[in-house]
Design an enzyme around this catalytic site. Structure first.
Site, PDB file in Angstrom:
ATOM      1  CB  ALA A 123      45.444  28.861  41.924  1.00  0.00           C
ATOM      2  CG  HIS A 144      43.833  26.984  46.429  1.00  0.00           C
ATOM      3  ND1 HIS A 144      42.443  26.953  46.206  1.00  0.00           N
ATOM      4  CD2 HIS A 144      44.593  27.954  45.830  1.00  0.00           C
ATOM      5  CE1 HIS A 144      42.308  27.876  45.364  1.00  0.00           C
ATOM      6  NE2 HIS A 144      43.392  28.483  45.027  1.00  0.00           N
TER       7      HIS A 144
HETATM    8  N1  LIG Z   1      43.882  26.082  36.839  1.00  0.00           N
HETATM    9  C1  LIG Z   1      43.989  27.063  37.763  1.00  0.00           C
HETATM   10  O1  LIG Z   1      44.473  26.822  38.924  1.00  0.00           O
HETATM   11  C2  LIG Z   1      43.181  28.305  37.385  1.00  0.00           C
HETATM   12  C3  LIG Z   1      42.458  28.557  36.328  1.00  0.00           C
HETATM   13  N2  LIG Z   1      41.882  29.715  36.217  1.00  0.00           N
HETATM   14  C4  LIG Z   1      40.886  29.800  34.878  1.00  0.00           C
HETATM   15  O2  LIG Z   1      41.790  30.401  33.970  1.00  0.00           O
HETATM   16  C5  LIG Z   1      40.827  31.023  33.074  1.00  0.00           C
HETATM   17  C6  LIG Z   1      41.246  32.339  32.708  1.00  0.00           C
HETATM   18  O3  LIG Z   1      41.125  33.024  33.992  1.00  0.00           O
HETATM   19  P1  LIG Z   1      41.357  34.870  33.833  1.00  0.00           P
HETATM   20  O4  LIG Z   1      42.185  35.226  32.895  1.00  0.00           O
HETATM   21  O5  LIG Z   1      41.202  35.313  35.283  1.00  0.00           O
HETATM   22  O6  LIG Z   1      39.618  35.033  33.272  1.00  0.00           O
HETATM   23  P2  LIG Z   1      39.006  36.412  32.539  1.00  0.00           P
HETATM   24  O7  LIG Z   1      37.619  36.186  32.753  1.00  0.00           O
HETATM   25  O8  LIG Z   1      39.791  37.444  33.065  1.00  0.00           O
HETATM   26  O9  LIG Z   1      39.610  36.187  31.159  1.00  0.00           O
HETATM   27  C7  LIG Z   1      38.788  35.430  30.195  1.00  0.00           C
HETATM   28  C8  LIG Z   1      39.339  35.735  28.843  1.00  0.00           C
HETATM   29  O10 LIG Z   1      38.870  34.633  27.965  1.00  0.00           O
HETATM   30  C9  LIG Z   1      38.289  35.432  26.971  1.00  0.00           C
HETATM   31  N3  LIG Z   1      37.443  34.398  26.146  1.00  0.00           N
HETATM   32  C10 LIG Z   1      36.254  33.736  26.561  1.00  0.00           C
HETATM   33  N4  LIG Z   1      35.845  32.731  25.634  1.00  0.00           N
HETATM   34  C11 LIG Z   1      36.657  32.907  24.495  1.00  0.00           C
HETATM   35  C12 LIG Z   1      36.628  32.340  23.365  1.00  0.00           C
HETATM   36  N5  LIG Z   1      35.850  31.389  22.987  1.00  0.00           N
HETATM   37  N6  LIG Z   1      37.654  32.500  22.430  1.00  0.00           N
HETATM   38  C13 LIG Z   1      38.529  33.489  22.704  1.00  0.00           C
HETATM   39  N7  LIG Z   1      38.814  33.981  23.958  1.00  0.00           N
HETATM   40  C14 LIG Z   1      37.641  33.672  24.914  1.00  0.00           C
HETATM   41  C15 LIG Z   1      37.554  36.504  27.157  1.00  0.00           C
HETATM   42  O11 LIG Z   1      37.067  37.373  26.415  1.00  0.00           O
HETATM   43  P3  LIG Z   1      35.902  38.098  26.468  1.00  0.00           P
HETATM   44  O12 LIG Z   1      36.003  39.375  26.416  1.00  0.00           O
HETATM   45  O13 LIG Z   1      35.271  37.848  24.490  1.00  0.00           O
HETATM   46  O14 LIG Z   1      34.971  37.543  27.204  1.00  0.00           O
HETATM   47  C16 LIG Z   1      38.529  37.115  28.203  1.00  0.00           C
HETATM   48  O15 LIG Z   1      39.623  37.857  27.453  1.00  0.00           O
HETATM   49  C17 LIG Z   1      39.283  30.898  33.788  1.00  0.00           C
HETATM   50  O16 LIG Z   1      38.842  29.589  32.904  1.00  0.00           O
HETATM   51  C18 LIG Z   1      39.809  30.597  35.075  1.00  0.00           C
HETATM   52  O17 LIG Z   1      38.838  29.852  35.792  1.00  0.00           O
HETATM   53  C19 LIG Z   1      42.049  30.801  36.932  1.00  0.00           C
HETATM   54  C20 LIG Z   1      42.735  30.540  38.021  1.00  0.00           C
HETATM   55  C21 LIG Z   1      43.456  29.445  38.475  1.00  0.00           C
HETATM   56  O1  LIG Z   2      42.811  31.299  41.182  1.00  0.00           O
HETATM   57  C1  LIG Z   2      42.772  30.289  42.118  1.00  0.00           C
HETATM   58  O2  LIG Z   2      43.311  30.522  43.329  1.00  0.00           O
HETATM   59  C2  LIG Z   2      41.757  29.088  41.881  1.00  0.00           C
HETATM   60  C3  LIG Z   2      40.790  29.402  40.699  1.00  0.00           C
HETATM   61  O3  LIG Z   2      40.349  30.385  40.549  1.00  0.00           O
HETATM   62  C4  LIG Z   2      40.466  28.290  39.889  1.00  0.00           C
HETATM   63  O4  LIG Z   2      40.925  26.807  40.290  1.00  0.00           O
HETATM   64  O5  LIG Z   2      39.537  28.024  39.132  1.00  0.00           O
END
Ligand SMILES: NC(=O)C1=CN([C@@H]2O[C@H](COP(=O)(O)OP(=O)(O)OC[C@H]3O[C@@H](n4cnc5c(N)ncnc54)[C@H](OP(=O)(O)O)[C@@H]3O)[C@@H](O)[C@H]2O)C=CC1
Ligand SMILES: O=C([O-])CC(=O)C(=O)O
Length: 259
Positions: free
Chosen positions: A122, A210
Protein backbone atom coordinates in the site's frame (compact mmCIF):
# COMPACT_ATOMS: atom_id res chain seq x y z
CA UNK A 1 2.20 -17.49 -15.22
CA UNK A 2 0.20 -20.00 -13.19
CA UNK A 3 -0.51 -18.87 -9.63
CA UNK A 4 -1.48 -20.66 -6.43
CA UNK A 5 -3.28 -18.29 -4.05
CA UNK A 6 -3.35 -18.42 -0.25
CA UNK A 7 -6.11 -16.18 1.16
CA UNK A 8 -9.48 -15.39 -0.36
CA UNK A 9 -10.50 -12.27 1.52
CA UNK A 10 -10.49 -8.69 0.22
CA UNK A 11 -7.18 -8.95 -1.67
CA UNK A 12 -7.69 -12.57 -2.78
CA UNK A 13 -11.12 -11.81 -4.24
CA UNK A 14 -9.76 -8.75 -6.04
CA UNK A 15 -7.05 -10.92 -7.62
CA UNK A 16 -9.56 -13.58 -8.64
CA UNK A 17 -11.79 -10.93 -10.23
CA UNK A 18 -9.05 -9.08 -12.08
CA UNK A 19 -6.96 -12.08 -13.11
CA UNK A 20 -9.44 -14.91 -13.70
CA UNK A 21 -12.81 -13.30 -14.30
CA UNK A 22 -11.43 -10.51 -16.49
CA UNK A 23 -9.07 -13.00 -18.17
CA UNK A 24 -5.64 -11.45 -17.65
CA UNK A 25 -3.38 -12.02 -20.66
CA UNK A 26 -0.34 -13.30 -18.80
CA UNK A 27 -1.59 -14.45 -15.38
CA UNK A 28 -3.96 -17.20 -14.23
CA UNK A 29 -4.89 -18.30 -10.70
CA UNK A 30 -5.11 -22.07 -10.89
CA UNK A 31 -5.70 -23.06 -7.29
CA UNK A 32 -6.49 -21.64 -3.88
CA UNK A 33 -5.43 -22.95 -0.46
CA UNK A 34 -8.26 -22.51 2.06
CA UNK A 35 -8.83 -23.71 5.59
CA UNK A 36 -12.61 -23.91 5.28
CA UNK A 37 -13.71 -25.65 2.06
CA UNK A 38 -17.42 -25.05 2.63
CA UNK A 39 -17.02 -21.31 3.02
CA UNK A 40 -15.08 -20.97 -0.23
CA UNK A 41 -16.58 -23.79 -2.34
CA UNK A 42 -18.30 -21.24 -4.63
CA UNK A 43 -14.92 -19.96 -5.84
CA UNK A 44 -14.44 -23.10 -7.95
CA UNK A 45 -17.43 -22.40 -10.20
CA UNK A 46 -17.07 -18.62 -10.06
CA UNK A 47 -13.39 -18.41 -11.00
CA UNK A 48 -12.48 -21.83 -12.40
CA UNK A 49 -9.97 -22.59 -9.64
CA UNK A 50 -9.24 -25.80 -7.74
CA UNK A 51 -9.63 -25.51 -3.97
CA UNK A 52 -7.18 -27.27 -1.68
CA UNK A 53 -7.26 -27.73 2.05
CA UNK A 54 -4.18 -29.92 1.92
CA UNK A 55 -0.95 -27.93 1.75
CA UNK A 56 1.09 -30.64 0.09
CA UNK A 57 -1.45 -31.13 -2.71
CA UNK A 58 -1.61 -27.36 -3.21
CA UNK A 59 2.17 -27.10 -3.49
CA UNK A 60 2.34 -30.10 -5.83
CA UNK A 61 0.03 -28.28 -8.31
CA UNK A 62 1.26 -27.03 -11.66
CA UNK A 63 1.94 -23.47 -10.48
CA UNK A 64 4.88 -21.12 -11.05
CA UNK A 65 4.27 -18.84 -8.10
CA UNK A 66 2.52 -18.93 -4.73
CA UNK A 67 0.88 -15.60 -3.85
CA UNK A 68 0.00 -15.10 -0.20
CA UNK A 69 -2.84 -12.74 0.78
CA UNK A 70 -3.84 -14.24 4.14
CA UNK A 71 -2.19 -12.93 7.32
CA UNK A 72 1.12 -12.80 9.18
CA UNK A 73 0.42 -15.98 11.20
CA UNK A 74 -0.07 -17.96 8.01
CA UNK A 75 3.20 -16.65 6.59
CA UNK A 76 5.01 -17.59 9.78
CA UNK A 77 3.58 -21.10 9.66
CA UNK A 78 3.94 -21.84 5.93
CA UNK A 79 6.79 -19.82 4.44
CA UNK A 80 9.71 -22.20 5.12
CA UNK A 81 7.85 -25.05 3.43
CA UNK A 82 6.45 -23.00 0.56
CA UNK A 83 9.75 -21.38 -0.43
CA UNK A 84 11.39 -24.78 -0.72
CA UNK A 85 8.85 -25.74 -3.37
CA UNK A 86 7.83 -22.57 -5.23
CA UNK A 87 8.74 -18.97 -5.99
CA UNK A 88 6.66 -16.98 -3.51
CA UNK A 89 5.11 -13.52 -3.25
CA UNK A 90 3.97 -12.21 0.15
CA UNK A 91 1.70 -9.32 1.00
CA UNK A 92 1.65 -10.04 4.77
CA UNK A 93 5.30 -9.01 4.88
CA UNK A 94 4.97 -8.10 8.55
CA UNK A 95 5.80 -11.72 9.35
CA UNK A 96 9.39 -10.95 8.31
CA UNK A 97 9.83 -8.83 11.41
CA UNK A 98 11.00 -12.22 12.70
CA UNK A 99 14.66 -12.05 11.73
CA UNK A 100 15.18 -15.79 12.17
CA UNK A 101 12.34 -16.45 9.70
CA UNK A 102 13.80 -13.98 7.20
CA UNK A 103 17.24 -15.55 7.50
CA UNK A 104 15.89 -19.10 7.20
CA UNK A 105 13.76 -18.12 4.18
CA UNK A 106 16.76 -16.56 2.43
CA UNK A 107 18.81 -19.69 3.05
CA UNK A 108 16.07 -22.05 1.84
CA UNK A 109 15.34 -19.89 -1.23
CA UNK A 110 18.97 -20.09 -2.26
CA UNK A 111 19.29 -23.81 -1.55
CA UNK A 112 16.15 -24.63 -3.57
CA UNK A 113 16.62 -22.07 -6.35
CA UNK A 114 13.49 -20.05 -5.58
CA UNK A 115 12.82 -16.33 -5.22
CA UNK A 116 10.89 -14.49 -2.53
CA UNK A 117 9.09 -11.41 -3.88
CA UNK A 118 8.05 -8.68 -1.45
CA UNK A 119 5.94 -6.08 -3.24
CA UNK A 120 5.63 -2.52 -1.97
CA UNK A 121 1.96 -3.07 -1.03
CA UNK A 122 0.00 0.00 0.00
CA UNK A 123 3.01 2.34 -0.19
CA UNK A 124 5.60 3.32 -2.79
CA UNK A 125 9.03 4.84 -3.03
CA UNK A 126 11.00 1.70 -2.20
CA UNK A 127 13.21 2.35 -5.25
CA UNK A 128 14.01 5.79 -3.87
CA UNK A 129 14.79 4.41 -0.42
CA UNK A 130 17.05 1.66 -1.73
CA UNK A 131 18.91 4.09 -3.98
CA UNK A 132 19.32 6.57 -1.14
CA UNK A 133 20.63 3.70 1.01
CA UNK A 134 23.37 2.82 -1.47
CA UNK A 135 26.82 3.71 -0.12
CA UNK A 136 25.28 4.49 3.27
CA UNK A 137 23.45 7.63 2.20
CA UNK A 138 20.20 7.04 4.09
CA UNK A 139 20.07 8.36 7.64
CA UNK A 140 16.44 8.69 8.69
CA UNK A 141 13.14 7.14 7.63
CA UNK A 142 9.76 7.92 9.15
CA UNK A 143 6.32 6.57 8.31
CA UNK A 144 3.21 8.41 9.43
CA UNK A 145 0.05 6.43 8.71
CA UNK A 146 -3.48 7.75 9.12
CA UNK A 147 -6.43 5.44 8.84
CA UNK A 148 -10.16 5.98 9.40
CA UNK A 149 -10.62 5.73 13.17
CA UNK A 150 -13.05 2.79 12.99
CA UNK A 151 -10.44 0.58 11.31
CA UNK A 152 -8.00 1.04 14.22
CA UNK A 153 -10.04 1.40 17.37
CA UNK A 154 -13.45 0.66 18.83
CA UNK A 155 -13.28 3.94 20.72
CA UNK A 156 -15.56 6.59 19.25
CA UNK A 157 -13.25 9.49 18.42
CA UNK A 158 -14.20 13.05 17.61
CA UNK A 159 -10.65 14.10 16.84
CA UNK A 160 -7.51 12.35 15.62
CA UNK A 161 -5.57 10.22 18.09
CA UNK A 162 -2.06 8.76 17.83
CA UNK A 163 -2.59 5.09 18.65
CA UNK A 164 1.06 4.12 18.18
CA UNK A 165 4.40 5.86 18.12
CA UNK A 166 7.66 3.91 18.10
CA UNK A 167 9.77 1.68 15.92
CA UNK A 168 8.55 -0.52 13.07
CA UNK A 169 9.09 -3.82 14.88
CA UNK A 170 6.75 -2.72 17.67
CA UNK A 171 4.20 -1.32 15.23
CA UNK A 172 3.62 -4.65 13.45
CA UNK A 173 3.38 -6.51 16.76
CA UNK A 174 0.62 -4.17 17.94
CA UNK A 175 -1.14 -3.73 14.56
CA UNK A 176 -0.46 -6.83 12.43
CA UNK A 177 -3.35 -6.08 10.06
CA UNK A 178 -2.41 -2.44 9.53
CA UNK A 179 1.34 -2.07 9.69
CA UNK A 180 2.74 -4.44 7.06
CA UNK A 181 3.82 -1.28 5.24
CA UNK A 182 6.14 -0.38 8.13
CA UNK A 183 8.01 -3.66 7.66
CA UNK A 184 8.50 -3.49 3.90
CA UNK A 185 9.66 0.10 4.39
CA UNK A 186 12.12 -1.07 7.06
CA UNK A 187 13.41 -4.03 5.08
CA UNK A 188 14.08 -1.79 2.07
CA UNK A 189 15.59 0.95 4.23
CA UNK A 190 17.12 1.20 7.69
CA UNK A 191 15.75 -1.93 9.35
CA UNK A 192 12.98 -2.72 11.82
CA UNK A 193 14.71 -1.07 14.81
CA UNK A 194 15.65 2.20 13.12
CA UNK A 195 12.47 3.06 11.24
CA UNK A 196 10.19 5.50 13.07
CA UNK A 197 6.46 4.90 12.85
CA UNK A 198 3.40 6.85 13.92
CA UNK A 199 -0.12 5.48 13.47
CA UNK A 200 -3.04 7.88 13.76
CA UNK A 201 -6.72 7.03 14.02
CA UNK A 202 -8.54 9.84 12.25
CA UNK A 203 -12.36 10.09 12.38
CA UNK A 204 -12.30 12.72 9.62
CA UNK A 205 -10.92 10.62 6.74
CA UNK A 206 -12.10 7.77 4.55
CA UNK A 207 -8.71 6.91 3.00
CA UNK A 208 -5.62 5.09 4.27
CA UNK A 209 -2.92 7.74 4.12
CA UNK A 210 0.78 6.91 4.32
CA UNK A 211 3.33 9.69 4.56
CA UNK A 212 6.99 8.71 4.16
CA UNK A 213 9.82 11.07 5.06
CA UNK A 214 13.46 10.25 4.45
CA UNK A 215 16.72 12.10 4.65
CA UNK A 216 20.44 11.49 4.42
CA UNK A 217 23.50 12.16 2.29
CA UNK A 218 21.37 12.25 -0.88
CA UNK A 219 19.10 15.06 0.36
CA UNK A 220 15.51 14.73 1.56
CA UNK A 221 12.29 13.26 0.23
CA UNK A 222 8.64 13.17 1.22
CA UNK A 223 5.94 11.04 -0.31
CA UNK A 224 2.24 10.81 0.55
CA UNK A 225 -0.05 8.05 -0.70
CA UNK A 226 -3.79 8.54 -0.20
CA UNK A 227 -5.28 5.11 -0.70
CA UNK A 228 -8.86 4.16 -1.36
CA UNK A 229 -9.70 1.15 0.82
CA UNK A 230 -11.06 -2.08 -0.59
CA UNK A 231 -14.82 -2.24 0.12
CA UNK A 232 -14.57 -5.78 1.53
CA UNK A 233 -11.95 -4.77 4.12
CA UNK A 234 -11.55 -1.03 4.84
CA UNK A 235 -8.26 -1.67 6.69
CA UNK A 236 -6.77 -2.78 3.37
CA UNK A 237 -5.88 -0.36 0.58
CA UNK A 238 -6.77 -1.19 -3.01
CA UNK A 239 -3.17 -0.39 -4.00
CA UNK A 240 -1.97 -3.43 -2.03
CA UNK A 241 -3.98 -5.71 -4.30
CA UNK A 242 -3.09 -3.79 -7.44
CA UNK A 243 0.55 -3.92 -6.46
CA UNK A 244 0.52 -7.73 -6.53
CA UNK A 245 -0.74 -7.67 -10.12
CA UNK A 246 1.74 -4.94 -11.12
CA UNK A 247 4.66 -6.80 -9.58
CA UNK A 248 3.67 -10.11 -11.21
CA UNK A 249 3.36 -8.38 -14.59
CA UNK A 250 6.76 -6.73 -14.29
CA UNK A 251 8.49 -10.04 -13.52
CA UNK A 252 7.89 -11.09 -17.12
CA UNK A 253 9.20 -7.91 -18.73
CA UNK A 254 12.59 -7.62 -20.41
CA UNK A 255 12.91 -3.88 -19.88
CA UNK A 256 12.96 -2.86 -16.22
CA UNK A 257 12.02 0.61 -15.01
CA UNK A 258 13.29 2.02 -11.73
CA UNK A 259 14.93 -1.11 -10.37
N1 LIG B 1 1.82 -5.13 2.55
C1 LIG B 1 0.82 -4.27 2.51
O1 LIG B 1 0.96 -3.12 2.13
C2 LIG B 1 -0.54 -4.70 2.95
C3 LIG B 1 -0.75 -5.93 3.51
N2 LIG B 1 -2.00 -6.33 3.88
C4 LIG B 1 -2.17 -7.65 4.45
O2 LIG B 1 -2.65 -8.53 3.44
C5 LIG B 1 -3.30 -9.64 4.06
C6 LIG B 1 -4.63 -9.91 3.38
O3 LIG B 1 -5.46 -8.77 3.51
P1 LIG B 1 -7.04 -8.86 3.24
O4 LIG B 1 -7.30 -9.57 1.98
O5 LIG B 1 -7.56 -7.49 3.44
O6 LIG B 1 -7.47 -9.78 4.48
P2 LIG B 1 -8.89 -10.47 4.74
O7 LIG B 1 -9.01 -10.57 6.22
O8 LIG B 1 -9.96 -9.82 3.96
O9 LIG B 1 -8.70 -11.96 4.14
C7 LIG B 1 -7.80 -12.89 4.66
C8 LIG B 1 -8.05 -14.20 3.95
O10 LIG B 1 -7.02 -15.11 4.30
C9 LIG B 1 -7.62 -16.35 4.64
N3 LIG B 1 -6.73 -17.10 5.52
C10 LIG B 1 -6.34 -16.79 6.77
N4 LIG B 1 -5.53 -17.76 7.25
C11 LIG B 1 -5.42 -18.70 6.28
C12 LIG B 1 -4.73 -19.93 6.18
N5 LIG B 1 -3.98 -20.38 7.19
N6 LIG B 1 -4.84 -20.66 5.05
C13 LIG B 1 -5.60 -20.21 4.02
N7 LIG B 1 -6.28 -19.05 4.06
C14 LIG B 1 -6.19 -18.29 5.17
C15 LIG B 1 -8.93 -15.97 5.29
O11 LIG B 1 -9.78 -17.09 5.29
P3 LIG B 1 -10.81 -17.44 6.48
O12 LIG B 1 -12.15 -17.08 5.93
O13 LIG B 1 -10.64 -18.90 6.67
O14 LIG B 1 -10.43 -16.63 7.68
C16 LIG B 1 -9.37 -14.87 4.31
O15 LIG B 1 -9.92 -15.44 3.15
C17 LIG B 1 -3.43 -9.26 5.55
O16 LIG B 1 -2.37 -9.87 6.28
C18 LIG B 1 -3.22 -7.75 5.54
O17 LIG B 1 -2.78 -7.27 6.77
C19 LIG B 1 -3.09 -5.53 3.65
C20 LIG B 1 -2.92 -4.29 3.10
C21 LIG B 1 -1.62 -3.75 2.76
O1 LIG C 1 -3.57 -1.23 3.37
C1 LIG C 1 -2.89 -0.39 3.96
O2 LIG C 1 -3.00 0.84 3.73
C2 LIG C 1 -1.81 -0.79 4.90
C3 LIG C 1 -2.03 -2.02 5.69
O3 LIG C 1 -3.15 -2.41 5.98
C4 LIG C 1 -0.87 -2.77 6.12
O4 LIG C 1 0.26 -2.36 5.82
O5 LIG C 1 -1.02 -3.82 6.78
Amino acid sequence: MNIGLIGSGAIGRYLLEKINKEKHQALAIKCVLVRNREKYQHLEAEYGVTLHTDREAFLASDIDMVVEAANVETVRALLPEVIQKKDTMLISVGALVDEALLEETGRLAEAHGHKLHLPSGAIGGLDLIQNAKALGNLEQVELITRKPAHSLTEEVLTEEKTVFSGKAYEAIEKFPKNMNVSIILSLAGLGIRDTDVRLIADPGIDKNIHQIKLSGGFGEAELTIKNDPLPENPKTSALAALCIIGTLERLEENIKYGN
